[in-house]
Design a protein around this motif. Structure first.
Motif, mmCIF file in Angstrom:
data_model
loop_
_atom_site.group_PDB
_atom_site.id
_atom_site.type_symbol
_atom_site.label_atom_id
_atom_site.label_comp_id
_atom_site.label_asym_id
_atom_site.label_seq_id
_atom_site.Cartn_x
_atom_site.Cartn_y
_atom_site.Cartn_z
ATOM 1 N N GLY A 195 0.827 -1.208 0.000
ATOM 2 C CA GLY A 195 0.000 0.000 0.000
ATOM 3 C C GLY A 195 0.860 1.257 0.000
ATOM 4 N N CYS A 196 0.160 2.379 -0.126
ATOM 5 C CA CYS A 196 0.864 3.656 -0.107
ATOM 6 C C CYS A 196 1.407 3.926 1.297
ATOM 7 C CB CYS A 196 -0.118 4.757 -0.534
ATOM 8 S SG CYS A 196 0.663 6.312 -0.857
ATOM 9 N N THR A 197 0.753 3.321 2.295
ATOM 10 C CA THR A 197 1.192 3.545 3.677
ATOM 11 C C THR A 197 2.637 3.079 3.862
ATOM 12 O OG1 THR A 197 -1.072 3.275 4.424
ATOM 13 C CG2 THR A 197 0.640 3.064 6.103
ATOM 14 N N PHE A 200 5.025 5.638 1.966
ATOM 15 C CA PHE A 200 5.465 6.891 2.607
ATOM 16 C C PHE A 200 6.202 6.635 3.919
ATOM 17 C CE2 PHE A 200 0.801 7.110 3.873
ATOM 18 C CZ PHE A 200 0.955 7.077 5.258
ATOM 19 N N TYR A 221 -3.799 14.330 6.251
ATOM 20 C CA TYR A 221 -4.282 12.949 6.425
ATOM 21 C C TYR A 221 -3.783 12.394 7.756
ATOM 22 C CZ TYR A 221 -4.094 7.861 5.579
ATOM 23 O OH TYR A 221 -4.188 6.498 5.685
ATOM 24 N N PHE A 224 -0.759 10.066 7.969
ATOM 25 C CA PHE A 224 0.580 10.685 7.995
ATOM 26 C C PHE A 224 0.975 10.956 9.459
ATOM 27 C CE2 PHE A 224 0.049 13.084 3.658
ATOM 28 C CZ PHE A 224 0.238 11.907 2.978
ATOM 29 N N ASN A 271 -6.191 14.726 0.939
ATOM 30 C CA ASN A 271 -7.062 14.271 2.019
ATOM 31 C C ASN A 271 -6.700 15.095 3.251
ATOM 32 O OD1 ASN A 271 -8.457 12.888 3.968
ATOM 33 N ND2 ASN A 271 -7.372 10.960 3.721
ATOM 34 N N ASP A 299 2.504 11.970 -1.949
ATOM 35 C CA ASP A 299 1.531 10.870 -1.897
ATOM 36 C C ASP A 299 0.430 11.202 -2.901
ATOM 37 O OD1 ASP A 299 -0.881 9.538 -1.311
ATOM 38 O OD2 ASP A 299 -0.385 9.302 0.802
ATOM 39 N N TYR A 302 -4.727 9.665 -4.744
ATOM 40 C CA TYR A 302 -6.029 10.021 -5.346
ATOM 41 C C TYR A 302 -5.895 10.553 -6.779
ATOM 42 C CZ TYR A 302 -7.696 9.682 -0.552
ATOM 43 O OH TYR A 302 -8.005 9.213 0.700
ATOM 44 N N SER A 331 -5.085 1.426 -3.926
ATOM 45 C CA SER A 331 -6.100 1.257 -2.875
ATOM 46 C C SER A 331 -7.361 2.065 -3.120
ATOM 47 C CB SER A 331 -5.522 1.638 -1.521
ATOM 48 O OG SER A 331 -4.403 0.861 -1.248
ATOM 49 N N LYS A 332 -7.234 3.281 -3.678
ATOM 50 C CA LYS A 332 -8.420 4.130 -3.842
ATOM 51 C C LYS A 332 -9.087 3.901 -5.188
ATOM 52 C CE LYS A 332 -7.086 5.915 -0.026
ATOM 53 N NZ LYS A 332 -7.777 5.630 1.226
HETATM 54 C C1 LIG Z 1 -3.562 10.488 1.437
HETATM 55 C C2 LIG Z 1 -3.629 9.010 1.711
HETATM 56 N N1 LIG Z 1 -2.537 8.270 1.541
HETATM 57 C C3 LIG Z 1 -2.544 6.947 1.770
HETATM 58 C C4 LIG Z 1 -3.682 6.306 2.214
HETATM 59 C C5 LIG Z 1 -3.639 4.829 2.458
HETATM 60 O O1 LIG Z 1 -3.230 4.177 1.279
HETATM 61 P P1 LIG Z 1 -3.001 2.612 1.236
HETATM 62 O O2 LIG Z 1 -4.300 1.947 1.561
HETATM 63 O O3 LIG Z 1 -2.557 2.338 -0.150
HETATM 64 O O4 LIG Z 1 -1.948 2.280 2.238
HETATM 65 C C6 LIG Z 1 -4.843 7.047 2.428
HETATM 66 C C7 LIG Z 1 -6.063 6.400 2.937
HETATM 67 O O5 LIG Z 1 -6.978 7.042 3.391
HETATM 68 C C8 LIG Z 1 -4.821 8.432 2.154
HETATM 69 O O6 LIG Z 1 -5.907 9.185 2.304
#
Ligand SMILES: Cc1ncc(COP(=O)(O)O)c(C=O)c1O
Length: 490
Positions: A195-197, A200, A221, A224, A271, A299, A302, A331-332
């Protein structure tokens, strides 16, 4: 409506000469929308007709239309023309810009984030708190088939440790798609993440050490903030405008005052504010960061959910990746449960790969193989066209429902992508009290204070529109608005 933005742009520039012809035309169009002559969803006169009517060139008209498209005021529909964006409300003002907080602070948000996520994933509650589209909207039969095929045909081949950088075919598909964001990447420039989590988190741990300060937009967000807390990093909350993004001049002063290890931004349809900074501001920010030797962690999760013809240009395409670590995921847009994201870490590649090995060794292979097949089949574009339309429609419904039921002083964002709205109530309003009362009625949303380390924005809330619009959701927003009205009057 957006007239203010255009004027503000000029004021920010100081004593600039008279506006260009295309800017004047853009302002005229905005006035026409503001006074209700052109309604949301309505088609604008053709470029040729306007050119003849005003005695200006076609390219000038196009420039004006494109400017307004970039600002989310207009939407271009292929082979059809330009339309007033459906998401503009018009009856409620935009949220205010956040104010300067000149000191970095430690973060202590994990309890609030965990509690919110628990409620947000409770299917019994009206789902206005979840920043992910409903699985029913995301579902792609072709992706299901790709996963099933990968498991059936080569299950044993994929039940192995993959390389830490990730599946080569998936990296190739991602780098191919990067051409569309205006930046050339090779498969070797990409590292697949959970995931993006994870992307970052790897980026932050590659560029910063515990105790360092990370600059973020404000509100930001909460994920973060949570990660900054866990990594022992401090946060510097930058004043942010709902249209222009972070206030660069204020940031410049803060950079002169003390060291910042990185800047972390949700760069397209952020976000929670829904901002995409105009390209000129992005360039200014990149120049400022480069002058101070501060890397940018972008990031862009979106970015593919854009309602205008083009997606916003990511920072990495503007600086050629010189100073940017680019993070994103599916993910989104497609598959939050696959947990597939990626990072293009540029000159920090070695640090990022070392950390990927240390934190998770590698990402699961099967979902990567299925996604690579899906992308190679060309199915992603059709899927995204459908999803964008649905989410734009959802945001339009949500905007209308807010206008109809929240107090008249309410302010609301008008993002040109994504699927969340930032709602601001008058100062003194307590969105925590509203949150508790709403839960009792079976409604969940995200209260404003989780979007700030200093727990500001208590008078704000984020409402998500990731579920197919239904009577249940409409009723949930209506009851929330009534509750807010009662609290506001008492
Ligand atoms: C700005 C942002 N980055 C990352 C994420 C999470 O991404 P991922 O599910 O790919 O880890 C979110 C989820 O709400 C988000 O809003």
């Amino acid at each position: 409506m957006n007239t203010g933005t255009l004027q503000r742009n000029r004021q920010a520039a100081g004593n600039v000469p008279a506006p260009h012809r295309y800017e004047q035309l853009a302002e005229l169009i905005v006035d026409t929308i503001d006074n209700g002559t052109l309604a949301p969803g309505e088609r604008l006169p053709s470029v040729r007709a306007v050119s003849e009517q005003h005695g200006i060139s076609i390219s000038t008209v196009l420039q004006a239309y494109r400017l307004l498209e970039d600002r989310g005021v207009l939407v271009a529909r292929p082979q059809s023309g330009f339309y007033v964006a459906a998401t503009q409300g018009g009856t409620l003002a935009l949220p205010s810009a956040s104010r300067l907080r000149s000191k970095a602070s430690t973060v202590s948000i994990s309890g609030a984030v965990a509690a919110l996520l628990e409620h947000a994933s409770n299917p019994a509650l009206v789902p206005l708190g979840c920043a992910v589209p409903d699985a029913a909207l995301l579902r792609s039969h072709r992706l299901d088939l790709a996963l099933a095929r990968a498991a059936r045909q080569h299950g044993d081949r994929h039940n192995v440790y993959g390389t830490p950088r990730g599946d080569p075919r998936l990296r190739r598909e991602i780098s191919r798609r990067a051409m569309r964001i205006g930046h050339a990447l090779s498969p070797d420039d990409v590292v697949i993440t959970n995931g993006c989590t994870e992307a970052f988190t790897l980026a932050l741990s590659a560029v910063a050490r515990p105790g360092d300060t990370i600059a973020v937009e404000s509100p930001t967000y909460f994920g973060f903030l949570h990660t900054l807390e866990v990594l022992g990093l401090k946060v510097l909350e930058l004043p942010t405008d709902p249209v222009e993004g972070i206030h660069i001049e204020a940031f410049a002063r803060l950079l002169d005052a003390g060291p910042v290890a990185a800047c972390l931004l949700s760069s397209s349809f952020s976000n929670p504010l829904g901002v995409s900074m105009p390209d000129a501001r992005k360039r200014e920010l990149l120049a400022l960061l480069a002058r101070h030797g501060v890397p940018l962690i972008e990031d862009d999760v979106y970015g593919d959910i854009h309602f205008a013809r083009e997606r916003p240009t990511p920072f990495i395409a503007l600086d050629g990746g010189a100073n940017t670590l680019y993070c994103s995921s599916f993910s989104k847009s497609l598959a939050p449960g696959y947990r597939v994201g990626w990072i293009a870490p540029g000159k920090y590649a070695q640090q990022v790969v070392d950390r990927k090995l240390a934190f998770s060794l590698c990402s699961p292979v099967l979902p990567q193989v299925a996604l690579a097949d899906f992308l190679a089949s060309g199915a992603y574009d059709a899927h995204m066209r459908r999803l964008r339309r649905l989410l734009e429609e959802n945001l339009r419904h949500l905007t209308r429902a807010i206008e109809a039921s929240f107090p008249a002083e309410t302010r609301v964002s008008r993002p040109a992508g994504g699927f969340a709205l930032w709602v601001e109530l008058p100062r003194g309003f307590d969105s925590r009290a509203l949150f508790d009362a709403a839960l009792e009625l079976g409604i969940c949303f995200a209260p404003g204070d989780v979007f700030s380390a200093s727990r500001r924005f208590r008078n704000c809330l984020r409402l998500s529109a990731g579920w197919r619009w239904s009577e249940r959701i409409e009723e949930g927003v209506r009851r929330l608005g009534q509750l807010a009205g009662r609290q506001h009057r008492s």
